[in-house]
Write a protein that holds these residues in place. Structure first.
Motif, PDB file in Angstrom:
ATOM      1  N   GLU A  74      -2.599 -15.130 -16.639  1.00  0.00           N
ATOM      2  CA  GLU A  74      -3.094 -15.514 -15.348  1.00  0.00           C
ATOM      3  C   GLU A  74      -2.475 -14.849 -14.383  1.00  0.00           C
ATOM      4  OE1 GLU A  74      -4.785 -18.070 -14.141  1.00  0.00           O
ATOM      5  OE2 GLU A  74      -5.541 -19.070 -16.029  1.00  0.00           O
ATOM      6  N   LEU A 116      -6.059  -8.627 -10.165  1.00  0.00           N
ATOM      7  CA  LEU A 116      -7.669  -7.900 -10.367  1.00  0.00           C
ATOM      8  C   LEU A 116      -7.812  -6.991  -9.238  1.00  0.00           C
ATOM      9  CD1 LEU A 116      -9.796 -10.913 -11.804  1.00  0.00           C
ATOM     10  CD2 LEU A 116      -8.912  -8.874 -12.852  1.00  0.00           C
ATOM     11  N   GLU A 132     -18.228 -10.969 -21.349  1.00  0.00           N
ATOM     12  CA  GLU A 132     -17.388 -10.341 -20.137  1.00  0.00           C
ATOM     13  C   GLU A 132     -17.300  -8.823 -21.233  1.00  0.00           C
ATOM     14  OE1 GLU A 132     -15.719  -9.497 -16.662  1.00  0.00           O
ATOM     15  OE2 GLU A 132     -16.691 -11.562 -17.238  1.00  0.00           O
ATOM     16  N   LEU A 189      -8.589 -13.206 -20.856  1.00  0.00           N
ATOM     17  CA  LEU A 189      -8.387 -14.613 -20.587  1.00  0.00           C
ATOM     18  C   LEU A 189      -9.112 -15.460 -21.179  1.00  0.00           C
ATOM     19  CD1 LEU A 189      -6.655 -16.447 -18.619  1.00  0.00           C
ATOM     20  CD2 LEU A 189      -8.479 -16.202 -17.061  1.00  0.00           C
ATOM     21  N   TYR A 190     -10.401 -15.074 -21.182  1.00  0.00           N
ATOM     22  CA  TYR A 190     -11.408 -16.181 -21.813  1.00  0.00           C
ATOM     23  C   TYR A 190     -11.180 -16.373 -23.184  1.00  0.00           C
ATOM     24  CZ  TYR A 190     -14.176 -15.263 -17.422  1.00  0.00           C
ATOM     25  OH  TYR A 190     -14.695 -15.520 -16.278  1.00  0.00           O
ATOM     26  N   ILE A 221      -4.514 -11.782 -14.112  1.00  0.00           N
ATOM     27  CA  ILE A 221      -5.653 -12.197 -13.084  1.00  0.00           C
ATOM     28  C   ILE A 221      -5.426 -12.115 -11.498  1.00  0.00           C
ATOM     29  CG2 ILE A 221      -7.301 -13.944 -12.446  1.00  0.00           C
ATOM     30  CD1 ILE A 221      -8.298 -12.634 -14.865  1.00  0.00           C
ATOM     31  N   THR A 257      -9.393  -7.632 -18.533  1.00  0.00           N
ATOM     32  CA  THR A 257      -8.521  -8.849 -18.085  1.00  0.00           C
ATOM     33  C   THR A 257      -9.226 -10.094 -18.396  1.00  0.00           C
ATOM     34  OG1 THR A 257      -6.961  -6.966 -17.003  1.00  0.00           O
ATOM     35  CG2 THR A 257      -6.852  -9.424 -16.504  1.00  0.00           C
ATOM     36  N   ARG A 258     -10.347 -10.038 -17.571  1.00  0.00           N
ATOM     37  CA  ARG A 258     -11.024 -11.250 -17.589  1.00  0.00           C
ATOM     38  C   ARG A 258     -11.754 -11.566 -19.062  1.00  0.00           C
ATOM     39  NH1 ARG A 258     -13.843  -9.339 -12.567  1.00  0.00           N
ATOM     40  NH2 ARG A 258     -15.342  -8.311 -14.051  1.00  0.00           N
ATOM     41  N   ARG A 302     -10.448  -4.710 -14.901  1.00  0.00           N
ATOM     42  CA  ARG A 302     -10.854  -6.287 -14.424  1.00  0.00           C
ATOM     43  C   ARG A 302     -11.739  -6.962 -15.549  1.00  0.00           C
ATOM     44  NH1 ARG A 302     -11.751  -3.474  -9.446  1.00  0.00           N
ATOM     45  NH2 ARG A 302     -13.859  -3.184  -9.754  1.00  0.00           N
ATOM     46  N   TYR A 303     -12.700  -6.089 -16.240  1.00  0.00           N
ATOM     47  CA  TYR A 303     -13.575  -6.654 -17.282  1.00  0.00           C
ATOM     48  C   TYR A 303     -12.676  -6.957 -18.760  1.00  0.00           C
ATOM     49  CZ  TYR A 303     -18.063  -5.496 -15.573  1.00  0.00           C
ATOM     50  OH  TYR A 303     -19.367  -5.421 -14.823  1.00  0.00           O
ATOM     51  N   CYS A 363     -16.300 -14.651 -23.011  1.00  0.00           N
ATOM     52  CA  CYS A 363     -15.613 -13.731 -23.613  1.00  0.00           C
ATOM     53  C   CYS A 363     -16.546 -12.689 -24.139  1.00  0.00           C
ATOM     54  CB  CYS A 363     -14.622 -14.013 -24.775  1.00  0.00           C
ATOM     55  SG  CYS A 363     -13.689 -12.735 -25.663  1.00  0.00           S
TER      56      CYS A 363
END
Length: 189
Positions: free
Chosen positions: A77, A83, A111, A98-99, A80, A94-95, A91-92, A108
């Protein structure tokens, strides 16, 4: 080495070379399964550069490897939150991560798939996408993704182990055995 090649494929947005140096130390420790050492290096990196989002992401991955799920989610988090200071690729990643740690495997896969569409030789993204595909029980695609990873970094034992494991999960025990035999130094599953 494959570790050096993999690190050379990374993109990093940081304001301090010392922070990047600590991040590199952490990645090396993580590659050797020295997770406590890795976490300390990543913590030093964010102390030097509090907006170093990728280092927070690495802290999340390391915490997950240490089976500290709450810490992993907390650090993801935090990553995020940064970002806006990351490259598109970061960014891709990291997201996607997280997923994966919040068990949103469809997101996931999407992304990391979007990342791979832009950066096809990103072995880490392909490996992570394959892991999310296994969680969705899509073994054929996971195996194919890992085959691509092994083409990119053929001597990285972890990637061959994953290919062997996913091949076994899909019922192709002969392919799994071939991958294990092809490893320069088989690791532990």
């Amino acid at each position: 080495s494959d570790s050096a090649q993999r690190f050379a494929m990374e993109t990093l947005t940081a304001t301090s070379l010392d922070a990047v140096r600590e991040y590199a130390r952490g990645m090396e420790a993580m590659s050797g399964s020295k997770f406590e050492d890795a976490l300390q290096s990543f913590q030093k990196a964010v102390a030097l550069d509090p907006k170093f989002g990728v280092a927070y992401g690495a802290m999340a991955a390391t915490s997950r490897n240490l089976e500290r799920q709450q810490d992993a989610e907390k650090y993801a988090e935090e990553a995020i939150r940064h970002l806006d200071s990351m490259t598109e690729r970061e960014r891709y990643r990291t997201r996607g991560f997280l997923y994966s740690i919040t068990n949103d495997y469809q997101a996931c896969v999407k992304e990391y798939g979007d990342l791979i569409a832009r950066y096809s030789a990103d072995a880490a993204a392909r490996n992570n996408r394959a892991l999310c595909l296994t969680q969705l029980r899509n073994m054929p695609q996971a195996v194919e993704e890992m085959r691509q990873v092994v083409k990119i970094l053929p001597n990285r034992a972890l990637y061959r182990e994953n290919l062997a494991l996913y091949s076994a999960y899909s019922g192709d025990f002969q392919a799994a055995e071939q991958e294990v035999r092809a490893m320069p130094q088989p690791g532990l599953f």
